[in-house]
Design an enzyme around this catalytic site. Structure first.
Site, PDB file in Angstrom:
ATOM      1  N   ASN A  71      52.705  37.294  48.589  1.00  5.39           N
ATOM      2  CA  ASN A  71      51.890  36.147  49.000  1.00  5.39           C
ATOM      3  C   ASN A  71      52.830  34.987  49.350  1.00  5.39           C
ATOM      4  OD1 ASN A  71      50.245  33.908  49.189  1.00  5.39           O
ATOM      5  ND2 ASN A  71      49.023  34.399  47.381  1.00  5.39           N
ATOM      6  N   HIS A  96      44.966  36.122  55.156  1.00  2.69           N
ATOM      7  CA  HIS A  96      45.964  35.637  54.204  1.00  2.69           C
ATOM      8  C   HIS A  96      46.348  36.812  53.310  1.00  2.69           C
ATOM      9  CE1 HIS A  96      48.090  33.549  51.187  1.00  2.69           C
ATOM     10  NE2 HIS A  96      47.126  33.566  50.294  1.00  2.69           N
ATOM     11  N   CYS A 133      47.316  27.862  50.170  1.00  5.54           N
ATOM     12  CA  CYS A 133      47.327  29.105  50.966  1.00  5.54           C
ATOM     13  C   CYS A 133      46.437  29.019  52.208  1.00  5.54           C
ATOM     14  CB  CYS A 133      46.913  30.284  50.097  1.00  5.54           C
ATOM     15  SG  CYS A 133      48.068  30.585  48.750  1.00  5.54           S
TER      16      CYS A 133
HETATM   17  N1  COA Z   1      52.964  43.547  34.899  1.00  6.88           N
HETATM   18  C1  COA Z   1      52.375  44.227  33.910  1.00  6.88           C
HETATM   19  N2  COA Z   1      51.278  43.795  33.271  1.00  6.88           N
HETATM   20  C2  COA Z   1      50.775  42.617  33.652  1.00  6.88           C
HETATM   21  C3  COA Z   1      51.339  41.848  34.665  1.00  6.88           C
HETATM   22  C4  COA Z   1      52.496  42.358  35.297  1.00  6.88           C
HETATM   23  N3  COA Z   1      53.133  41.708  36.297  1.00  6.88           N
HETATM   24  N4  COA Z   1      50.628  40.724  34.839  1.00  6.88           N
HETATM   25  C5  COA Z   1      49.621  40.774  33.962  1.00  6.88           C
HETATM   26  N5  COA Z   1      49.707  41.908  33.223  1.00  6.88           N
HETATM   27  C6  COA Z   1      48.823  42.385  32.161  1.00  6.88           C
HETATM   28  C7  COA Z   1      48.109  41.259  31.463  1.00  6.88           C
HETATM   29  O1  COA Z   1      48.927  40.692  30.459  1.00  6.88           O
HETATM   30  C8  COA Z   1      46.908  41.971  30.898  1.00  6.88           C
HETATM   31  O2  COA Z   1      47.313  42.656  29.718  1.00  6.88           O
HETATM   32  P1  COA Z   1      46.319  42.745  28.457  1.00  6.88           P
HETATM   33  O3  COA Z   1      45.111  43.504  28.954  1.00  6.88           O
HETATM   34  O4  COA Z   1      47.137  43.482  27.463  1.00  6.88           O
HETATM   35  O5  COA Z   1      46.002  41.333  28.067  1.00  6.88           O
HETATM   36  C9  COA Z   1      46.594  43.029  31.942  1.00  6.88           C
HETATM   37  O6  COA Z   1      47.783  43.167  32.738  1.00  6.88           O
HETATM   38  C10 COA Z   1      45.428  42.657  32.831  1.00  6.88           C
HETATM   39  O7  COA Z   1      45.611  41.319  33.271  1.00  6.88           O
HETATM   40  P2  COA Z   1      44.600  40.641  34.271  1.00  6.88           P
HETATM   41  O8  COA Z   1      45.120  39.286  34.633  1.00  6.88           O
HETATM   42  O9  COA Z   1      43.206  40.738  33.748  1.00  6.88           O
HETATM   43  O10 COA Z   1      44.776  41.645  35.502  1.00  6.88           O
HETATM   44  P3  COA Z   1      43.945  41.742  36.820  1.00  6.88           P
HETATM   45  O11 COA Z   1      43.401  43.108  36.964  1.00  6.88           O
HETATM   46  O12 COA Z   1      43.004  40.594  37.007  1.00  6.88           O
HETATM   47  O13 COA Z   1      45.100  41.594  37.908  1.00  6.88           O
HETATM   48  C11 COA Z   1      45.974  39.916  39.403  1.00  6.88           C
HETATM   49  C12 COA Z   1      45.867  40.409  37.957  1.00  6.88           C
HETATM   50  C13 COA Z   1      46.718  38.601  39.388  1.00  6.88           C
HETATM   51  C14 COA Z   1      46.750  40.943  40.206  1.00  6.88           C
HETATM   52  C15 COA Z   1      44.556  39.742  39.983  1.00  6.88           C
HETATM   53  O14 COA Z   1      43.758  39.001  39.105  1.00  6.88           O
HETATM   54  C16 COA Z   1      44.579  39.074  41.316  1.00  6.88           C
HETATM   55  O15 COA Z   1      45.089  39.591  42.275  1.00  6.88           O
HETATM   56  N6  COA Z   1      43.967  37.856  41.425  1.00  6.88           N
HETATM   57  C17 COA Z   1      43.977  37.115  42.635  1.00  6.88           C
HETATM   58  C18 COA Z   1      45.236  36.331  42.673  1.00  6.88           C
HETATM   59  C19 COA Z   1      45.520  35.768  44.019  1.00  6.88           C
HETATM   60  O16 COA Z   1      45.471  36.453  44.992  1.00  6.88           O
HETATM   61  N7  COA Z   1      45.864  34.487  44.024  1.00  6.88           N
HETATM   62  C20 COA Z   1      46.300  33.797  45.178  1.00  6.88           C
HETATM   63  C21 COA Z   1      45.146  33.374  45.982  1.00  6.88           C
HETATM   64  S1  COA Z   1      45.753  32.361  47.243  1.00  6.88           S
END
Ligand code: COA
Length: 319
Positions: free
Chosen positions: A276, A246, A114
Site C-alpha cells: 500500500n 487503490h 490514501c
Molecule cells: N503477522 C502475523 N500475525 C499478525 C500480523 C502479522 N503481520 N498482524 C497481525 N497479526 C495477528 C494479530 O495479532 C491477531 O492475532 P490474535 O488472533 O492472536 O490476536 C491475528 O493476526 C488477527 O489479527 P486481525 O487484525 O484481526 O487480522 P485481520 O484478519 O483483520 O487482518 C489486516 C489484518 C490488517 C490485514 C486487515 O484487517 C486489513 O487488511 N484491513 C484493512 C487495512 C487497510 O487496507 N488499510 C489501509 C486502507 S487505506
C-alpha cells in the site's frame, strides 16, 4: 465537443531498495504466508536516506512529462497528493516545481491520505475545465516507511513507498475525465491516523490502524462510490474496461469487484509488488497497466481509493 481533462502521459518511480516478506519476517514476528494470505502483498519498496517524497515525485513527473511529449515549461499547475511531505512546509509540489526548473506555475499539496490522488485529480480537473490552467501535473507520492512503527506487525507489513504522476491537458474532446466523486466522513478519524503532528505533539508520529474496521468500511464505501461515479458518467459496469483501484489489500479488491459484478480480470493489481503506497498507489498502478499495454487509448477506466479520515472517491475516464 466539451472542454475536458485528458491524460497525455503517465509515469512512476519506486525506491531502489526492495523488501520481501521473508526479509520483513527477520525483523518482526510475521511470516510470508500470513502476509500473502491476509493481504496479497509479497514485496514493497522502501526509500533510502537519499530518497524522499519530493525526489520520487520528481522522478515520476519527469517520466510522465516524457511520455506526454511535452516540455516541463508547458506545465502551469502542479497538484501533489501526499500525507508524508518532505517538510511540514513548503509544499512538496513547490519542491517538484523547482526540481523541474519551472519558473512560474500554480503548485500545492493535497492531503487526503490514501484517497489523496483522487482528490488531487478532481481538483486539477476542475481547474483545467474552468480555464485556470491548461496543463497539469497530478502526482501521488509517499514515503510511508518513515511513519511506520516497525515494532507493530499489524501495520508495518502493509505499506511501501513510491510515486506516480499524470500529465493532464485541457482539450476539446469527448474523451478524458468524465466524472469524479469525492467523500469524507471525519467521524472515523480514530480508525486510521498518525499519533503526532506539528500542532499537537510536535513530532511526526507513527501510523495507527484498526485494520478490521477499516476493511469493513472500505468495501461498502468503494462499491458505493464506484456505482455513483459510473452513474454520473452515464456508464454501466459492463462498459468498464479497467478498474484501477487503490492498492491496499487484495481481499478488498476482490470483495469490491464481486459486489459490483466486475470480472477480476478487469482489475489492475499491483499490491503484490508495491504494497500500500497510499496516494501513490493509483497512479503507480495506472502507469503499470498503460506501459504493459493493458490500458489502451479509448478504454473506459475507473479509478477508486479510500483512506484515513475516512476519505474515499472515484473517477471515470476514457483514456
Ligand atoms: N503477522 C502475523 N500475525 C499478525 C500480523 C502479522 N503481520 N498482524 C497481525 N497479526 C495477528 C494479530 O495479532 C491477531 O492475532 P490474535 O488472533 O492472536 O490476536 C491475528 O493476526 C488477527 O489479527 P486481525 O487484525 O484481526 O487480522 P485481520 O484478519 O483483520 O487482518 C489486516 C489484518 C490488517 C490485514 C486487515 O484487517 C486489513 O487488511 N484491513 C484493512 C487495512 C487497510 O487496507 N488499510 C489501509 C486502507 S487505506
Amino acid at each position: 465537443m466539451t472542454l475536458r481533462s485528458v491524460i497525455s502521459g503517465v509515469g512512476s518511480a519506486l525506491p531502489r531498495k526492495q523488501v520481501s516478506n521473508a526479509e520483513l519476517a527477520e525483523r518482526v514476528d510475521t511470516t510470508d504466508a500470513w502476509i500473502v494470505e491476509r493481504t496479497g502483498i509479497r514485496n514493497r519498496h522502501i526509500a533510502g536516506d537519499d530518497e524522499s517524497t519530493a525526489s520520487l515525485a520528481t522522478a515520476a513527473a519527469l517520466r510522465a512529462i516524457e511520455h506526454a511529449g511535452v516540455a516541463a515549461a508547458d506545465i502551469d499547475l502542479i497538484v501533489l497528493a501526499t500525507a508524508t511531505p518532505d517538510q511540514t512546509f513548503p509544499s512538496s509540489a513547490t519542491k517538484v516545481q523547482a526540481a523541474l526548473g519551472i519558473d512560474d506555475c500554480i503548485a500545492f499539496d493535497v492531503h487526503a491520505v490514501c484517497t489523496g490522488f483522487l482528490y488531487a485529480l478532481s481538483v486539477a480537473d476542475s481547474m483545467l475545465r474552468s480555464g485556470n490552467a491548461k496543463k497539469a501535473l497530478v502526482i501521488g507520492a509517499e514515503t510511508f516507511s518513515r511513519i511506520l512503527d516497525w515494532e507493530d506487525r499489524a501495520t508495518c507489513v502493509l505499506f511501501g513507498d513510491g510515486a506516480g504522476a499524470l500529465v493532464l491537458s485541457a482539450e476539446e474532446t469527448e474523451s478524458g475525465i468524465l466524472a469524479t466523486k469525492l467523500h469524507a466522513d471525519g467521524r472515523h478519524n480514530d480508525l486510521l491516523f498518525v499519533d503526532g503532528g506539528p500542532s499537537t505533539t510536535g513530532t511526526v508520529g507513527k501510523l495507527r490502524m484498526k485494520g478490521r474496521e477499516v476493511f469493513r468500511h472500505a468495501v461498502v464505501n468503494l462499491s458505493a462510490v464506484l456505482n455513483e461515479v459510473l452513474t454520473a458518467a452515464g456508464l454501466t459496469t459492463a462498459e468498464v474496461d479497467w478498474v484501477v483501484p487503490h492498492q491496499a489489500n487484495a481481499r478488498i479488491l476482490d470483495a469490491t469487484a464481486r459486489k459490483l459484478g466486475l470480472s477480476p480480470d478487469k482489475v489492475v493489481v499491483t499490491v503484490d509488488q508495491h504494497a500500500n503506497t497510499s496516494a501513490a498507489s493509483v497512479p503507480l498502478a495506472l502507469d503499470t497497466a498503460v506501459k504493459d499495454g493493458r490500458i489502451k487509448r479509448g478504454d473506459v477506466v475507473v479509478l477508486e481509493a479510500m483512506g484515513g479520515g475516512f476519505t474515499w472517491g472515484a473517477a471515470a475516464l476514457r483514456y
